[in-house]
Design a protein around this motif. Structure first.
Motif, PDB file in Angstrom:
ATOM      1  N   THR A 246       0.777  -1.179   0.185  1.00  0.00           N
ATOM      2  CA  THR A 246      -0.052   0.032  -0.060  1.00  0.00           C
ATOM      3  C   THR A 246       0.806   1.288   0.008  1.00  0.00           C
ATOM      4  OG1 THR A 246      -1.874  -0.976   1.317  1.00  0.00           O
ATOM      5  CG2 THR A 246      -1.677   1.248   1.317  1.00  0.00           C
ATOM      6  N   TYR A 247       0.350   2.107  -0.685  1.00  0.00           N
ATOM      7  CA  TYR A 247       1.265   3.486  -0.964  1.00  0.00           C
ATOM      8  C   TYR A 247       0.200   4.498  -0.579  1.00  0.00           C
ATOM      9  CZ  TYR A 247       3.669   7.534  -2.786  1.00  0.00           C
ATOM     10  OH  TYR A 247       4.152   8.610  -3.073  1.00  0.00           O
ATOM     11  N   SER A 248       0.600   5.469   0.264  1.00  0.00           N
ATOM     12  CA  SER A 248      -0.419   6.611   0.454  1.00  0.00           C
ATOM     13  C   SER A 248       0.306   7.976   0.696  1.00  0.00           C
ATOM     14  CB  SER A 248      -1.280   6.204   1.943  1.00  0.00           C
ATOM     15  OG  SER A 248      -0.297   6.043   2.981  1.00  0.00           O
ATOM     16  N   TRP A 249      -0.350   8.815   0.617  1.00  0.00           N
ATOM     17  CA  TRP A 249      -0.025  10.288   1.065  1.00  0.00           C
ATOM     18  C   TRP A 249      -0.930  11.250   1.577  1.00  0.00           C
ATOM     19  CZ3 TRP A 249      -1.029   7.842  -3.284  1.00  0.00           C
ATOM     20  CH2 TRP A 249      -2.132   8.536  -4.231  1.00  0.00           C
TER      21      TRP A 249
ATOM     22  N   HIS B  56      -7.377  -0.198  -5.957  1.00  0.00           N
ATOM     23  CA  HIS B  56      -7.522   1.137  -4.791  1.00  0.00           C
ATOM     24  C   HIS B  56      -8.502   1.112  -4.053  1.00  0.00           C
ATOM     25  CE1 HIS B  56     -10.918   2.555  -7.312  1.00  0.00           C
ATOM     26  NE2 HIS B  56     -10.396   1.914  -8.142  1.00  0.00           N
TER      27      HIS B  56
ATOM     28  N   ARG C 265      -9.621   3.183   0.057  1.00  0.00           N
ATOM     29  CA  ARG C 265      -9.480   4.616   1.039  1.00  0.00           C
ATOM     30  C   ARG C 265      -9.615   4.152   2.416  1.00  0.00           C
ATOM     31  NH1 ARG C 265     -15.056   6.914  -0.613  1.00  0.00           N
ATOM     32  NH2 ARG C 265     -16.290   6.357   1.101  1.00  0.00           N
ATOM     33  N   ASN C 266      -8.787   5.046   3.075  1.00  0.00           N
ATOM     34  CA  ASN C 266      -8.802   4.995   4.713  1.00  0.00           C
ATOM     35  C   ASN C 266     -10.021   5.776   5.064  1.00  0.00           C
ATOM     36  OD1 ASN C 266      -6.848   3.101   4.524  1.00  0.00           O
ATOM     37  ND2 ASN C 266      -5.098   4.761   4.509  1.00  0.00           N
TER      38      ASN C 266
END
Length: 54
Positions: A17-20, A37, A39-40
């Motif tokens: 997982t990649y998040s920003w 994909h 969402r959190n």
């Protein structure tokens, strides 16, 4: 699917997982056929606009 199999898949997803942090004006473009994909949880207002292209 067993609980162990589900837990294994969850671990694999977490590892890749990649998040920003999102900022006002950010735009995301993605290919639904190439990425998994989601969402959190979030707090506050947001404006989501979607366009599907073929």
């Amino acid at each position: 699917m067993t609980d162990a199999e589900r837990a294994h898949i969850d671990r694999l997803c977490d590892q890749s997982t990649y998040s920003w942090p999102w900022r006002d004006g950010d735009v995301m473009v993605l290919d639904n056929l190439q990425v998994w994909h989601g969402r959190n949880p979030y707090q506050g207002a947001r404006d989501v606009q979607v366009a599907l292209l073929d």
